[in-house]
Write a protein that holds these residues in place. Structure first.
Motif, short mmCIF file in Angstrom:
data_model
loop_
_atom_site.label_atom_id
_atom_site.label_comp_id
_atom_site.label_asym_id
_atom_site.label_seq_id
_atom_site.Cartn_x
_atom_site.Cartn_y
_atom_site.Cartn_z
N ASP A 20 0.80 -1.20 0.00
CA ASP A 20 0.00 0.00 0.00
C ASP A 20 0.84 1.26 0.00
N PRO A 97 -10.88 -0.41 8.06
CA PRO A 97 -9.90 -0.43 6.98
C PRO A 97 -8.54 -1.00 7.37
N LEU A 123 -4.76 -2.17 3.07
CA LEU A 123 -4.91 -0.81 3.59
C LEU A 123 -4.45 -0.70 5.04
N ARG A 127 -3.78 5.22 5.18
CA ARG A 127 -4.00 5.29 3.73
C ARG A 127 -5.46 5.56 3.37
N VAL A 128 -6.26 5.92 4.35
CA VAL A 128 -7.64 6.31 4.12
C VAL A 128 -7.91 7.54 4.97
N ARG A 137 -11.02 6.49 0.35
CA ARG A 137 -9.76 6.02 -0.24
C ARG A 137 -9.53 6.81 -1.52
#
Length: 183
Positions: A20, A97, A123, A127-128, A137
């Motif tokens: 990721d 997530p 994830l 990363r969100v 996202r």
């Protein structure tokens, strides 16, 4: 022995990153997003009741979620390395997530052939971005396996997303978009 140690030092960092880290850091049914309040991908301001349970909504956009209806035009983007992609942004509802496996695939809607390089991410919450009642996202690029824009412009691409959290129920969604190149 020195060579083995050198190789181990090179491979170890790759094994520690589940895939990721190449994305920029940011805070189910036949065609329409799974559980989205309306088939046009909207939902904000709709009179329909908001569905509950895990679900994914597919949109576009680079810095925010831009709803896109089934069959709607999306821009073909030339990447910095000379390839071509479609920007994909997701809303993830009622799923954790952290360590979620996220798959995104792109198919030629007419032939069913895979048209894009498959995306698989693990994830993290880094990363969100958390927003109101969902996770956002940003930054996914559905890279098309084409040599020139002419191979994709005018085609319908079926985007398929599967979100599989470590615990609990996952969700999937599909959206068919029409590729254009206005630049």
């Amino acid at each position: 022995m020195r060579s083995l140690l050198f190789v181990s030092l090179l491979v170890l960092p790759l094994a520690a990153c589940p895939g990721d880290d190449d994305a920029p850091p940011v805070g189910r049914d036949g065609g329409a997003d799974a559980g989205s309040p309306s088939a046009d991908g909207g939902g904000e301001g709709d009179d329909a009741a908001t569905p509950s349970g895990p679900r994914v909504e597919i949109g576009t956009g680079i810095t925010s979620f831009v709803p896109v209806a089934d069959g709607e035009d999306v821009e073909l983007v030339m990447g910095p390395q000379g390839g071509w992609h479609i920007d994909v942004t997701l809303r993830l509802y009622e799923m954790d997530p952290m360590d979620m496996r996220l798959n995104i695939d792109g198919y030629d809607a007419d032939t069913g052939e895979m048209l894009a390089l498959p995306i698989e991410r693990i994830l993290t919450t880094r990363r969100v971005r958390e927003e109101d009642d969902h996770w956002l996202r940003l930054g996914e690029q559905l890279v098309l396996g084409i040599a020139s824009p002419a191979e994709a412009v005018g085609k319908d691409v079926r985007i398929v997303v599967r979100a599989m959290p470590v615990e609990g129920e996952g969700a999937s969604a599909e959206k068919t978009v029409h590729v254009i190149d206005e630049e």
